[in-house]
Design a protein around this motif. Structure first.
Motif: not given
Length: 123
Positions: A69-70, A76, A12, A74
């Motif tokens: 996230c978020c 993951q 992120d 984004s």
């Protein structure tokens, strides 16, 4: 015998907050693999681990306790075993864990996955 596990992390906006560990699920809880020190935002990091047959727990951590996230990108994580995505996520607070067994037989139905965007290109 072993099976190849691919640990995929999409960072992120604050990649240095992210780390992960893979431990055996036996009484020793032995550390099998780990990674921290991510330094580039929005990049796919992939680590490959050959796993012997057994039970394991993967845990991803966020040092700031706001997940991947978020709110700030984004980010993951995904686990791919024997060519199948067996787990994925990104929305959590301090940590998220997933336990699994090796061998994984392709064609077995993995648990339901969250609706995540496709992985961005790797560098």
């Amino acid at each position: 015998e072993t099976q190849l596990l691919s640990v995929q992390i999409v960072t992120d906006a604050f990649p240095n907050e992210t780390s992960w560990q893979l431990r055996s699920d036996d009484s020793s809880r032995r550390l099998i693999a780990q990674r921290d020190g991510f330094d580039t935002p929005a990049l796919v990091y992939t680590n490959l681990v050959n796993l012997p047959f057994g039970s394991f727990t993967f845990t991803v951590f966020d040092a700031y306790s706001d997940g991947m996230c978020c709110a700030f990108g984004s980010g993951q994580w995904r686990l791919v075993l024997a060519g199948t995505v067996i787990a994925a996520g990104g929305e959590f607070l301090e940590s998220s864990s997933f336990s699994f067994n090796v061998p994984f037989v392709p064609g077995q139905t993995p648990p339901p996955l969250p609706n995540l965007p496709p992985l961005p290109p790797s560098a």
